[in-house]
Design an enzyme around this catalytic site. Sequence first.
Site, PDB file in Angstrom:
ATOM      1  N   GLY A 294     -57.982 -26.233 -61.507  1.00 45.56           N
ATOM      2  CA  GLY A 294     -57.201 -27.152 -62.326  1.00 45.56           C
ATOM      3  C   GLY A 294     -55.700 -27.055 -62.160  1.00 45.56           C
ATOM      4  O   GLY A 294     -54.958 -27.769 -62.819  1.00 45.56           O
TER       5      GLY A 294
ATOM      6  N   LYS B 243     -61.988 -24.355 -50.444  1.00 42.26           N
ATOM      7  CA  LYS B 243     -62.892 -25.503 -50.615  1.00 42.26           C
ATOM      8  C   LYS B 243     -63.296 -26.081 -49.262  1.00 42.26           C
ATOM      9  O   LYS B 243     -64.477 -26.347 -49.011  1.00 42.26           O
ATOM     10  CB  LYS B 243     -62.207 -26.566 -51.477  1.00 42.26           C
ATOM     11  CG  LYS B 243     -63.114 -27.704 -51.892  1.00 42.26           C
ATOM     12  CD  LYS B 243     -62.396 -28.665 -52.856  1.00 42.26           C
ATOM     13  CE  LYS B 243     -62.101 -28.012 -54.172  1.00 42.26           C
ATOM     14  NZ  LYS B 243     -61.431 -28.893 -55.135  1.00 42.26           N
TER      15      LYS B 243
END
Length: 880
Positions: A102, A23
């Site tokens: 998640g 990310k």
Amino acid sequence: MSKKYVYMFSEGNASMKNTLGGKGANLAEMTLLGLPIPQGFTITTEACTEYNQGGKKLTDDMIAQIDAALANLEEIAGKKLGDPENPLLVSVRSGARASMPGMMDTVLNLGLNDISVEGLAKKTGNARFAYDSYRRFIMMFSDVVIGVSKSKFERKFDEYKEKVGVEVDTELSGEQLKEVSEIFKALYKEDQGVDFPQEPKQQMLESAMAVFRSWDNPRAFVYRRMNDIPYEWGTAVNIQMMVFGNMGDNSGTGVAFTRNAATGDKAMLGEYLINAQGEDVVAGVRTPLPIARLAEDMPAVYDEFMMLSNKLENHYKDMQDMEFTVEEGTLYFLQTRNGKRTAPAALKIAVDLVEEGMITKEEAVMKVDPRQLDQLLHPAFDQAALDAAESIGKGLPASPGAAAGKVCFTAEDAKAVAEAGERCILVRLETSPEDIEGMAAAQGILTVRGGMTSHAAVVARGMGTCCVSGCEEIKMNEEEKTFTLAGHTFAEGDYISLDGSTGKIYGEDIHTVDPEISGDFGTFMAWADEIRSLKVRTNADTPHDARVAIDFGAEGIGLTRTEHMFFEGDRIMKFRKMILAETVEEREVALAGIEPFQKQDFKGIYEAMLERPVTIRLLDPPLHEFMPHTDEEFEALAAETGKTVEELKVKATSLHELNPMMGHRGCRLAVSYPEIAKMQAKAIIEAAVEVSIEKGIEIVPEIMVPLVGEVKELRFVKNIVVETAKEVMAAKGKELKFLVGTMIEIPRAALTADQVATEAEFFSFGTNDLTQMTFGLSRDDAGRILSDYIDANIYEVDPTARLDRTGVGALMQMAVEKALPVRSDIHLGICGEHGGDPSSVEFCHIIGLDYVSCSPYRVPIARLAAAQAQLTDPRETRKH
């Protein structure tokens, strides 16, 4: 000079994934590309590793660098964290090298407290937005950082909405949301005995440490184990300026894929919610709108979004999974990554990208995880059974495939049903990361809430598990473990079926069938085959298994286990008579009755494989395994042999060994009973000669002597095989080339491989036994020990599932390096279960094996893994 633990987004790029996580590296790259990115900074994966190894503490140096980066961000934003007039709010998110959707924790709206929330309300003129953000922050911080269960807050929130008579949170006013914030703070104090923390800097450091800790949470452990992600990689932390999708009807948030993640079609697939924050979309709390509707709601935003999405796909040369927020009409990208996709979608996207001229065949081959190919081999519904069935409802087709099984309502129940050997469907309001093990155990997943990008959908697609999400017609009763759909009430244990390709739900157990493979799969695998140098064989004991493996691209058989053939029909009785024989003559008579069956089996395999190589292993298991186990079997054998049941039981007991896997088995049987090896050699050579003559082809049998630890053992058995082969060929009037080799499965064989190679014309590494003997672990009994070791992070993975390169691999490499100077033309392969594991296949390529052999359904996985090993090998030529 101190080590750099913190990077501004403007200081990194896409190549820094190991340091910044996926990310962080992508946020840095998008900043370089000039995309609208809320700015921020990344705390490195190395900081995470040091934090976890150093007593779960941030060092003074780390904190100083975080402070400096925060000051830099405040300057960029023109706001300060905790400022009572114009507060800066940030998100704190994880970002590992490999995408783990998640699995780890996130905190949004950080920087709010009782004073700054008023400043935010005043600055924006939107009290509703300010207190909506505050109640979200209190709940997330309490849950993620402190460990107060989110469900406690959700219960209070539901009670409050019921009290004031609203159904969804967007109907609550600013004053009402302020009350909710007070209720949440009271709950926190009741649970923790202290007030909710008000110091923003403390909030931020605590949240960053919580993200580091979440690398150790149970669901992250499970996900890493399932996806071969090493523990030492750690996760980065991204601290990013908040932009707000919950500022009214000209704001929103969404998730989108540049191509269809389920099918691979070149069409934008995405969803968004007006007046919401990101967790609302992925948690499935509200059912979102399709991305195409954004063109009607905010046409200018939609056009910009489509233009920038295409720019990202072209830049990364892959399908992108993007999160975005619209704040009062302004578009922001919060992240992008290569999107998770189903196996059919992965193949279609890879092939399409080559045909579009975006990537090369070699680049395409690297874009598909070999383990994903397993999904292509999963069942589909039998068409006749499906036509006869009636759908009782429909949700979203979140992950394709067919599944049928018993209804389970919790992850624990799904695991229990699966461990009992039964099929199950996990039915949930919505899944959460805590459900990961139940999702892995289930044949299919059905959720009431959530869209195509909900947690259930994304994780199911990654696993290749059938999933139907967002079936809002379902009325769920979690307490009583029932749900009602279309007038039918289903209880735990009732059967349902799901079609993940259409979203249809059936209230019955529909028969499934194996899939057919063609199209993109064939094109893609042909590219892999062009690239790889490592051959792929199969482990097959029957002609049927051999034919299945050929259909999947096997180039030969690396292991045929002859002992499996003795258990069919009345063969076992003949074999038991052989075991019970008191003299060599009696034993030879019994073996003569078995030999025609063995020959017929070998002929069937040769006819299936034709001129492809076939390695047949001589008898391996200890003899007690063939003796009766029940009174009925003993009585039948007694009637056949004329011996009493008591005599037979005494004989069975005498054969039993304390540690049979290291006892009288393998080549040791041939040393004690040479007539067994002679019978098998005769059957193998006769079958090969007859099929060679009948088919007009040249078959070269490879006869494998198991469990050799001393070269003299191999020489002893090899002499029997060679003499028998000469007799057969003389009698048949046909010369045939054949090879005699051994299975390297005892550490001593690897250590003395130079001596063994003087007799062996091939080595096949039997890594199942080599692993258990090297580790001193029984692969049949080690399950509980291994799970304890993996939980304690002593072993990262089960060494019986993925080859241990450091120990077992060192023995293999030593054997290769010792054997080649002695016999330069020696064939080298592997036939343990590791032969179908991608990491193990890569290692086999590195040490210069000629082939790997695995079960038929893992052949495509091994073919692709071999191609990827070739492409990532820095050497110009292989060792062998």
